[in-house]
Scaffold this motif. Structure first.
Motif, mmCIF file in Angstrom:
data_model
loop_
_atom_site.group_PDB
_atom_site.id
_atom_site.type_symbol
_atom_site.label_atom_id
_atom_site.label_comp_id
_atom_site.label_asym_id
_atom_site.label_seq_id
_atom_site.Cartn_x
_atom_site.Cartn_y
_atom_site.Cartn_z
ATOM 1 N N ILE A 1 -5.965 1.307 -7.847
ATOM 2 C CA ILE A 1 -4.616 1.794 -8.129
ATOM 3 C C ILE A 1 -3.605 0.660 -7.983
ATOM 4 O O ILE A 1 -3.847 -0.329 -7.279
ATOM 5 C CB ILE A 1 -4.225 2.977 -7.215
ATOM 6 C CG1 ILE A 1 -4.124 2.515 -5.755
ATOM 7 C CG2 ILE A 1 -5.223 4.121 -7.354
ATOM 8 C CD1 ILE A 1 -3.594 3.611 -4.833
ATOM 9 N N PRO A 2 -2.445 0.756 -8.650
ATOM 10 C CA PRO A 2 -1.415 -0.274 -8.505
ATOM 11 C C PRO A 2 -0.947 -0.414 -7.058
ATOM 12 O O PRO A 2 -1.022 0.542 -6.271
ATOM 13 C CB PRO A 2 -0.279 0.230 -9.404
ATOM 14 C CG PRO A 2 -0.920 1.162 -10.365
ATOM 15 C CD PRO A 2 -2.054 1.800 -9.615
ATOM 16 N N VAL A 3 -0.452 -1.604 -6.731
ATOM 17 C CA VAL A 3 0.015 -1.887 -5.369
ATOM 18 C C VAL A 3 1.473 -2.335 -5.431
ATOM 19 O O VAL A 3 1.831 -3.222 -6.221
ATOM 20 C CB VAL A 3 -0.840 -2.976 -4.698
ATOM 21 C CG1 VAL A 3 -0.338 -3.246 -3.279
ATOM 22 C CG2 VAL A 3 -2.310 -2.561 -4.665
ATOM 23 N N VAL A 4 2.314 -1.692 -4.613
ATOM 24 C CA VAL A 4 3.714 -2.071 -4.504
ATOM 25 C C VAL A 4 3.912 -2.774 -3.169
ATOM 26 O O VAL A 4 3.647 -2.198 -2.111
ATOM 27 C CB VAL A 4 4.643 -0.843 -4.594
ATOM 28 C CG1 VAL A 4 6.093 -1.252 -4.365
ATOM 29 C CG2 VAL A 4 4.493 -0.167 -5.962
ATOM 30 N N PHE A 5 4.330 -4.016 -3.215
ATOM 31 C CA PHE A 5 4.650 -4.781 -2.011
ATOM 32 C C PHE A 5 6.153 -4.756 -1.823
ATOM 33 O O PHE A 5 6.904 -5.087 -2.745
ATOM 34 C CB PHE A 5 4.199 -6.238 -2.141
ATOM 35 C CG PHE A 5 2.709 -6.436 -2.185
ATOM 36 C CD1 PHE A 5 2.007 -6.738 -1.036
ATOM 37 C CD2 PHE A 5 2.009 -6.323 -3.377
ATOM 38 C CE1 PHE A 5 0.634 -6.940 -1.074
ATOM 39 C CE2 PHE A 5 0.647 -6.517 -3.432
ATOM 40 C CZ PHE A 5 -0.050 -6.825 -2.278
ATOM 41 N N GLU A 6 6.605 -4.357 -0.648
ATOM 42 C CA GLU A 6 8.036 -4.412 -0.395
ATOM 43 C C GLU A 6 8.407 -5.808 0.088
ATOM 44 O O GLU A 6 7.791 -6.355 0.998
ATOM 45 C CB GLU A 6 8.454 -3.360 0.634
ATOM 46 C CG GLU A 6 9.965 -3.265 0.775
ATOM 47 C CD GLU A 6 10.422 -1.966 1.402
ATOM 48 O OE1 GLU A 6 11.550 -1.533 1.108
ATOM 49 O OE2 GLU A 6 9.666 -1.371 2.182
#
Length: 556
Positions: A362-367
């Motif tokens: 799945i896509p990964v969102v890094f803050e």
């Protein structure tokens, strides 16, 4: 330009090129390279932080190779060509008897060595500085239309490499003010401007975002002598390692006996002086001054040929430098050689595989990580990522491109240090701990733009006119948005937040209309704990930490 180069030179040059190819293939990417690789996935005439030439180099490299060499191949090529051009910049006929000494000199320069294989904006900057100087040298001997056009092309190539390139052009001009009376010089300027016009247009289309960020919006700190000015002098030494006393001695002893040598001296001293003055305002990074390596190779090598005692000691110290650099280069590949020191080329495949084992495909969102997001995408084989930037960080390429849409509405793994309800965590080899959770239907609106009609604010409870522009192709429900004021120090570092409740000028307004501006009245609360220099109006959506929705607004 038709000078015959001895065969021995090509033997050394081939060894240099092969070494860089091997280094490139076996060294993991550093974070900036991963970021510029991300640039190259969607080519444009400009990017948030830099002009586009670094991305073009990577794009061309990817046509020949995959993996790390697919990022660095063209850097190896132009770094080898750079040595040829530097050799051609040296006129002395006796140089052919001192070819090994030339390679010892250039190989012992630490960052010039590193940029032989790393793909960073300074890599083409160094190459095109040499091209520009060689063309200028021929221009001085025989100004004509063809040379003027070529000079203009190289000036544009310099500026397509990095904005700092303007220093090269300006200081060479200052070394020969008679150029303002030359029709050929003006032709060069015209050609450069025409070649650079696409980037100017990109800047215009993107509201000069790069210029605004570099000049006005990036955070800073209060002046510290040790960190800023003393650090600048340390950088001047770090460029050359053990040979620095001889290099600066040669510089001090060299006189501008002709216009070309005068240009080399103006360029070197000009860059040093410019960044020395800059060091009283901000920390000067080592790579910002790397450009002086190009004129100094010519200056120092000529001085070495004239002063054999200097040549002898330059060779001795240069060989020690070279062995130290070779050891460090090996350490970039195999970390135990560097003992406990963890460099950013170590362990990236490991931490990407570790997170991927947890989250799957799945896509990964890094803050707040324009560094980790592209690194993950590169080593995961292209799994979409996004860097969601909040008010504690800074804008970057993810703030202006379409990457937000790649993860909108999808199930994502969200990694941040600002969440407390994490369901998993991961510790990177460098000790950084990521807390993560899954969001089944991810949505963010980081491109919402907040502006005040007033140019400055007072923290006295007055009402201000807030305008919120929705750039998206869909309406956004106001109930999903939480507004805050971010209070910034005089150096634009975020001090804290306070929630606010803007009142729509239009009553019973349910949403922000797509591609339209909505008007509010808003009260800016006081903030008494620390001195406030600026504020931002920021927006939080879906329980996420607020974004960077307005420029810093001065407090009077």
């Amino acid at each position: 330009m038709s000078e015959k180069i001895p065969r021995q030179f090509y033997y050394f040059l081939t060894a240099f090129f092969v070494l860089n190819l091997i280094q490139s293939a076996f060294t993991e990417l550093i974070f900036d390279e991963a970021y510029y690789w991300y640039y190259s996935q969607n080519m444009a005439w400009g990017f948030f932080d830099h002009p586009p030439l670094v991305a073009l180099l990577i794009k061309i490299s990817s046509l020949f190779f995959n993996g790390e060499l697919g990022v660095r191949f063209m850097s190896c090529v132009i770094s080898a060509l750079n040595l040829v051009i530097l050799w051609l910049l040296i006129d002395r006929p006796e140089k052919n008897r001192f070819i090994p000494h030339f390679f010892i000199l250039v190989f012992s320069m630490t960052l010039l060595n590193a940029y032989g294989f790393f793909t960073l904006p300074d890599t083409p900057l160094l190459f095109f500085t040499s091209c520009f100087l060689l063309t200028y040298k021929h221009f001085l001997k025989d100004p004509k239309y063809s040379t003027a056009i070529l000079l203009g092309i190289f000036m544009a190539a310099l500026m397509y490499s990095k904005y700092h390139a303007v220093l090269v052009i300006v200081f060479v001009l200052l070394s020969n003010l008679n150029l303002v009376k030359s029709k050929y010089a003006w032709l060069s300027v015209l050609v450069a401007l025409l070649c650079y016009a696409p980037h100017f247009y990109w800047l215009y289309e993107n509201d000069f975002v790069s210029i605004k960020y570099h000049l006005y919006e990036r955070p800073n700190d209060a002046y510290q002598f040790e960190k800023y000015t003393l650090g600048f002098f340390v950088n001047l030494i770090a460029l050359f390692g053990l040979t620095f006393p001889l290099i600066y001695y040669a510089l001090l002893k060299t006189k501008g006996k002709d216009l070309f040598n005068r240009a080399l001296l103006f360029l070197t001293y000009g860059v040093i002086l410019f960044f020395f003055i800059s060091s009283f305002n901000r920390r000067v990074q080592t790579q910002w001054i790397i450009i002086i390596c190009i004129p100094l190779v010519v200056i120092v090598y000529n001085f070495m040929l004239e002063h054999k005692q200097v040549l002898k000691w330059m060779v001795r110290l240069g060989i020690i430098n070279a062995f130290l650099i070779l050891y460090l280069r090996a350490g970039l590949i195999y970390q135990p050689l560097l003992f406990d020191f963890h460099y950013e080329s170590h362990g990236n495949k490991t931490w990407v595989d570790g997170i991927r084992e947890e989250v799957g495909e799945i896509p990964v969102v890094f803050e707040n990580s324009y560094r980790n997001a592209p690194m993950y995408e590169f080593y995961s084989g292209g799994i979409p990522t996004f860097s969601l930037n909040n008010v504690m960080y800074r804008k970057n390429q993810y703030s202006i491109d379409t990457s937000e849409e790649r993860v909108r509405g999808k199930k994502v793994a969200y990694l941040s240090k600002y969440i407390n309800d994490n369901t998993f965590s991961y510790t990177k080899p460098d000790g950084w701990v990521y807390k993560g959770k899954y969001i089944s239907d991810f949505d963010s609106y980081r491109k919402l733009e907040c502006t005040l009609k007033e140019e400055t604010v007072s923290l006295d409870g007055s009402d201000y006119h807030l305008q919120v522009f929705n750039p998206y192709n869909f309406d956004i429900e106001l109930s999903k948005l939480k507004f805050s004021v971010a209070y910034l120090s005089p150096y634009k570092n975020t001090l804290g937040l306070k929630r606010i409740a803007p009142k729509p000028v239009e009553e019973n307004l349910p949403f922000l209309t797509k591609k339209d501006t909505t008007h509010f009245l808003v009260e800016i609360p006081q903030y008494d704990t620390e001195k406030v220099g600026y504020i931002r109006i920021v927006i939080s959506e879906n329980g996420l930490y607020p974004g960077l929705n307005s420029k810093p607004i001065p407090v009077n």
